[in-house]
Each structure stands twice: as structure tokens, then as C-alpha cells.
Design an enzyme around this catalytic site. Structure first.
Site, PDB file in Angstrom:
ATOM      1  N   PHE A  84       0.853  -1.191   0.000  1.00  0.00           N
ATOM      2  CA  PHE A  84       0.000   0.000   0.000  1.00  0.00           C
ATOM      3  C   PHE A  84       0.893   1.247   0.000  1.00  0.00           C
ATOM      4  O   PHE A  84       1.851   1.332   0.770  1.00  0.00           O
ATOM      5  CB  PHE A  84      -0.912  -0.015   1.233  1.00  0.00           C
ATOM      6  CG  PHE A  84      -1.969   1.046   1.175  1.00  0.00           C
ATOM      7  CD1 PHE A  84      -3.124   0.851   0.426  1.00  0.00           C
ATOM      8  CD2 PHE A  84      -1.807   2.256   1.825  1.00  0.00           C
ATOM      9  CE1 PHE A  84      -4.099   1.839   0.346  1.00  0.00           C
ATOM     10  CE2 PHE A  84      -2.778   3.254   1.748  1.00  0.00           C
ATOM     11  CZ  PHE A  84      -3.917   3.041   1.015  1.00  0.00           C
TER      12      PHE A  84
ATOM     13  N   TYR B 189     -10.723   0.867  10.790  1.00  0.00           N
ATOM     14  CA  TYR B 189     -11.969   1.196  10.075  1.00  0.00           C
ATOM     15  C   TYR B 189     -12.351   0.198   8.992  1.00  0.00           C
ATOM     16  O   TYR B 189     -13.341   0.380   8.306  1.00  0.00           O
ATOM     17  CB  TYR B 189     -11.894   2.615   9.474  1.00  0.00           C
ATOM     18  CG  TYR B 189     -10.669   2.908   8.640  1.00  0.00           C
ATOM     19  CD1 TYR B 189     -10.540   2.419   7.346  1.00  0.00           C
ATOM     20  CD2 TYR B 189      -9.641   3.692   9.138  1.00  0.00           C
ATOM     21  CE1 TYR B 189      -9.421   2.708   6.575  1.00  0.00           C
ATOM     22  CE2 TYR B 189      -8.510   3.978   8.390  1.00  0.00           C
ATOM     23  CZ  TYR B 189      -8.417   3.490   7.107  1.00  0.00           C
ATOM     24  OH  TYR B 189      -7.305   3.764   6.363  1.00  0.00           O
ATOM     25  N   LYS B 190     -11.536  -0.857   8.824  1.00  0.00           N
ATOM     26  CA  LYS B 190     -11.865  -1.844   7.779  1.00  0.00           C
ATOM     27  C   LYS B 190     -12.663  -2.979   8.415  1.00  0.00           C
ATOM     28  O   LYS B 190     -13.812  -2.800   8.792  1.00  0.00           O
ATOM     29  CB  LYS B 190     -10.589  -2.342   7.124  1.00  0.00           C
ATOM     30  CG  LYS B 190      -9.785  -1.239   6.418  1.00  0.00           C
ATOM     31  CD  LYS B 190      -8.531  -1.826   5.819  1.00  0.00           C
ATOM     32  CE  LYS B 190      -7.595  -0.756   5.288  1.00  0.00           C
ATOM     33  NZ  LYS B 190      -8.120  -0.037   4.134  1.00  0.00           N
TER      34      LYS B 190
ATOM     35  N   ASP C 142       2.085  -5.074   8.344  1.00  0.00           N
ATOM     36  CA  ASP C 142       0.879  -4.250   8.267  1.00  0.00           C
ATOM     37  C   ASP C 142      -0.299  -5.218   8.189  1.00  0.00           C
ATOM     38  O   ASP C 142      -0.427  -5.978   7.219  1.00  0.00           O
ATOM     39  CB  ASP C 142       0.963  -3.338   7.030  1.00  0.00           C
ATOM     40  CG  ASP C 142      -0.261  -2.423   6.889  1.00  0.00           C
ATOM     41  OD1 ASP C 142      -1.311  -2.751   7.461  1.00  0.00           O
ATOM     42  OD2 ASP C 142      -0.151  -1.404   6.180  1.00  0.00           O
TER      43      ASP C 142
HETATM   44  C1  LIG Z   1      -2.468  -1.961   3.768  1.00  0.00           C
HETATM   45  C2  LIG Z   1      -2.837  -0.575   4.207  1.00  0.00           C
HETATM   46  N1  LIG Z   1      -2.021   0.102   5.025  1.00  0.00           N
HETATM   47  C3  LIG Z   1      -2.308   1.352   5.428  1.00  0.00           C
HETATM   48  C4  LIG Z   1      -3.452   1.984   5.009  1.00  0.00           C
HETATM   49  C5  LIG Z   1      -3.711   3.404   5.391  1.00  0.00           C
HETATM   50  O1  LIG Z   1      -3.949   3.546   6.716  1.00  0.00           O
HETATM   51  P1  LIG Z   1      -4.159   4.968   7.402  1.00  0.00           P
HETATM   52  O2  LIG Z   1      -5.009   5.783   6.494  1.00  0.00           O
HETATM   53  O3  LIG Z   1      -4.837   4.606   8.703  1.00  0.00           O
HETATM   54  O4  LIG Z   1      -2.850   5.563   7.649  1.00  0.00           O
HETATM   55  C6  LIG Z   1      -4.347   1.308   4.181  1.00  0.00           C
HETATM   56  C7  LIG Z   1      -5.591   1.964   3.750  1.00  0.00           C
HETATM   57  O5  LIG Z   1      -6.397   1.487   3.014  1.00  0.00           O
HETATM   58  C8  LIG Z   1      -4.023   0.005   3.754  1.00  0.00           C
HETATM   59  O6  LIG Z   1      -4.818  -0.667   2.924  1.00  0.00           O
END
Ligand SMILES: Cc1ncc(COP(=O)(O)O)c(C=O)c1O
Length: 428
Positions: free
Chosen positions: A131, A227-228, A202
């Protein structure tokens, strides 16, 4: 798999040990929600709890609520509940900040450990398909701390060949946000350990979606999203876990007063708390934390019906049904599956590619009440993707059947050609 039918789906729903849990969510009528991997659905309890927090805890108790309503301890208490989903122990997880910010903290600590223990190791390895925020945070820290970020394509080359003597940290997302492909956390962690490489995981698409055991795999650090799959609400706090053997070794770089050993001593000197609460920075978003608490409570309720094992079994069954129906009914329209077909290599998500106009197809589906999302690709190796997340807490087998019925109509009637769907919104 036997040839699926609507009757078979009805039968599977009747057998489903988790079926009662759907009732704990407020889902709009006429909507099949296949985007819980992006923003989880609203638990019914959340509205009441947050309203109570606003009207009574804030409105009447006012500042006394930091103590009397347990606000101050909430990040840690919610963390204790999350710990149960990822194989951590009570007191090892704190719910705080965003995944990006938490990643910054733990990667910085991992770099400090490497600088102290293995100063010749100066590389951080991650995946090209990780990501983007993970990669941006790593780029920024590598620049700041004099490390080199190396992005690899593990589909093309075995990970082992990249873990050379100069590698300090391996930073991976357990379940890929685009394809839903899942790393074998145990094997990867063992490989990294054998090469003296620290691991950062992650778990944004794993916590609540697939079984995780950070202790069993002997991971070093983990972060994840609230939030997922945890259904904490838009912008809900994320979480951070640090292997207890590392917690006390270094300050995390965002040393704020909430991470102090005695925040209310108001000392001018920073003394980090001895435990995971040192990974907090400033005042926490209490209303959002209450939302996250409500989301996680449903996972605790799920313990009564088989817990994570039942959730994983249902997730595999839902995604297998979806894949089967896509192959059977949508392949004539040029729709194909890009997620791993082997369930052991897949999270709770199925991603598809279309011959053309993936964005418009997703919009036409949403118009029909089937909510998934679209992720833009980047060239031939990374096509545009239609993403569908399967949250076993509130999805039924009949939902999957009906989603495919609607998908079939979108393709058969070429509804995606409607000019309304051409304009891309800022959030896709
Ligand atoms: C794998 C992954 N890591 C991090 C994030 C972003 O997290 P945050 O917006 O809480 O920093 C996402 C968001 O969709 C994600 O899919």
C-alpha cells in the site's frame, strides 16, 4: 464445489454459525455491501454508545469523564480487545493514531535497533505492490535515517534472495490491498529471523479477517487499521503491537505527553512509559475510539459462535462461492479473477479484472446496490482492479448469489456504458 444454486445458498445460510451477527449491524435495505475491506459497516450499538458519550459523558460529566467514563484508558482497553484478534497478550497493543503514523513509529524503532545491534545493515525491504502509504513512510524515514529502501516483486523472485546480509528490516503487508494475496506469515517470519532481519507487518487487511498470531510467528512489530474489518467507523484509530522484547529499548520518535510514564506530572523531561502506551503521542480521539470499541465488541461476541476459526471458514466459503460464480457466469464478459485461487494464499477479498472500463463497471454495480470499489492500475503488470471484500460478520451466501445476479445484469445490459459513470469521483 457442487454447482451452486440459490437454494444451496439458503441452506448454507441456515447452517451458518455466525448468522445472528448480521443483526448487530445497520445495513441499508437493498444494499449488498462488499467493501468492508475499505470501510466496515455500522454496528447498531455504535450510534447509541456515541450518542451517550456526547450527551452524558461529554455533555454532563464534562472533563470528569477522562476518569469517570474511562476515556483516558480507552486506547489501552480497546488495544487489549484487538490483541485477542492478533495473538497478542493484554497490555501489548494500543489503539491510537493512523496506520501510517504507527508505521512511522515502529519503523523508526526498528532502525534504532538495527543501528545499535547490526550497524552494517542499512536496507529496508518492502514490496512494490505494498500500500502506497507504507512505501511513502518508509521512503521518508530511509531518507531521514540514511537507510536504503529496496522494493521487490515477490511474485517474480523468491523473497529469500533479497534478504542479504545488509538487510535490517522486512516491512510487508500481510494481505495485499489490491489482489488480496496473503503472505505465509510463519514462513516469512522464520526466514527473516534466520537472516537476522526484523519484521514489520501491516495487518490492515488481516485483523478480524484472517487468523493472525504475532507471538506464534515471533514477529517484531505490527500495525493495522480500525476502520476496515474491525468496523470502527470512518477514520477510526489504528493499532500498534510491539514485541515485548523491543518495547523498552528505544523511544518512539513521536514522543508526546500521552506516551510519558507520568503524563500528569507535567515534567519538562520525557520519560517514556515502560509499556506499549509509550507508542501513543497526543490526546486520543475518544468518540472514534468508542466507535472502534463497538466494532470490536462484535468480534468478542463472535467468540460464542466459533470465533476467528468460524470467521475464517465462512470467509473462505464466501470467497470460493464468489470466485466460482464469477468464473461460471461472468467470464463470457471478459471478467476474470486476479486473487489467488488457493484459499490458503488469499485474505477475505476477491479482486477481478475486466477487459475494459473497470471503474464504470463498479459504478454500475453500485447503482444496482452492490457496493465494491475500484483501484487504478499502473501499466500492464498492474491492471485496474474491481475489489470485493467479504466480511463474514454481516454477509450471507444469498448476498453473494444476489451480487452475482446483479453483476450479470450490469454486463448483459452493458449498463456500464452509461455516460453517468465516466466521471471519476475523488474517492474511488
Ligand atoms: C495496507 C494498508 N495500510 C495502510 C493503510 C492506510 O492507513 P491509514 O489511512 O490509517 O494511515 C491502508 C488503507 O487502506 C491500507 O490498505
Amino acid at each position: 464445489m457442487n454447482r451452486p444454486s440459490i437454494e444451496h445458498c439458503v441452506f448454507l445460510d441456515k447452517q451458518d454459525p455466525l448468522r445472528e451477527l448480521k443483526d448487530l449491524f445497520q445495513l441499508p435495505p437493498g444494499v449488498i455491501y462488499l467493501d468492508g475491506n475499505s470501510l466496515g459497516a455500522l454496528p447498531k450499538a455504535t450510534k447509541e454508545r456515541i450518542t451517550n458519550a456526547i450527551e452524558n459523558e461529554w455533555g454532563i460529566e464534562l472533563i470528569r469523564s477522562w476518569n469517570s467514563s474511562g476515556w483516558f484508558d480507552l486506547p489501552r482497553n480497546v488495544g487489549d480487545k484487538i490483541a485477542r484478534l492478533i495473538g497478542a497478550k493484554a497490555g501489548e497493543v494500543v489503539a491510537t493514531d493512523t496506520t501510517s503514523v504507527n508505521l512511522y513509529k515502529v519503523l523508526s524503532c526498528a532502525m534504532s535497533i538495527a543501528e545499535s545491534d547490526t550497524p552494517n545493515k542499512k536496507k529496508v525491504i518492502s514490496e512494490l505492490s505494498n500500500f502506497p502509504t507504507d512505501l511513502y513512510i518508509a521512503q521518508s524515514l530511509c531518507k531521514e535515517r540514511g537507510f536504503e529502501l529496496v522494493l521487490v516483486d515477490v511474485e517474480e523472485q523468491d523473497l529469500s534472495s533479497h534478504l542479504t546480509d545488509d538487510v535490517a528490516v522486512l516491512m510487508l503487508t500481510h494481505v495485499n490491498y489490491r489482489t488480496g494475496a496473503m503472505h505465509h506469515m510463519q514462513k516469512v517470519s522464520e526466514l527473516a529471523k534466520s537472516k537476522g532481519v526484523l519484521t514489520i507487518w501491516d495487518l490492515a487487511h488481516s485483523a478480524g479477517a484472517v487468523p493472525v498470531d504475532v507471538h506464534q510467528v515471533n514477529a517484531d512489530f505490527a500495525v493495522g487499521c480500525g476502520y476496515k474489518y474491525l468496523n470502527g467507523g470512518p477514520g477510526a484509530p489504528a493499532f500498534v503491537w510491539v514485541n515485548p522484547c523491543h518495547v523498552g529499548r528505544f523511544w518512539q520518535p513521536l514522543a508526546g505527553w500521552w506516551g510519558h510514564d507520568k503524563p500528569f506530572s507535567f515534567s519538562p523531561d520525557y520519560t517514556p512509559s515502560a509499556d506499549i502506551t509509550r507508542f501513543q503521542c497526543g490526546t486520543q480521539p475518544i468518540l472514534s475510539l468508542i466507535g472502534l470499541d463497538c466494532g470490536i465488541d462484535i468480534y468478542l461476541k463472535a467468540q460464542e459462535f466459533g470465533g476467528m476459526d468460524a470467521i475464517r471458514s465462512k470467509s473462505v466459503a464466501l470467497t470460493e462461492l464468489f470466485i466460482h460464480l464469477v468464473q461460471e457466469r461472468l467470464s463470457p464478459y471478459g471478467i476474470s479473477v486476479v486473487s489467488p485461487l488457493n484459499a490458503d494464499e488469499r485474505g477475505s477479498q476477491v479482486s477481478l479484472v475486466a477487459k475494459e472500463r473497470a471503474y464504470e463497471i463498479v459504478q454500475a454495480l453500485i447503482q444496482r446496490g452492490v457496493i465494491g470499489d475500484y483501484r487504478a492500475g499502473a501499466g500492464v503488470n498492474q491492471p485496474d482492479i474491481l475489489r470485493f471484500g467479504f466480511t463474514p460478520l454481516y454477509l450471507s451466501f444469498v448476498d453473494v448469489w444476489q451480487a452475482i445476479e446483479q453483476f450479470d445484469l450490469v454486463m448483459k445490459n452493458e449498463e456500464w456504458k452509461d455516460s453517468r459513470f465516466v466521471h471519476k469521483s475523488s474517492v474511488t
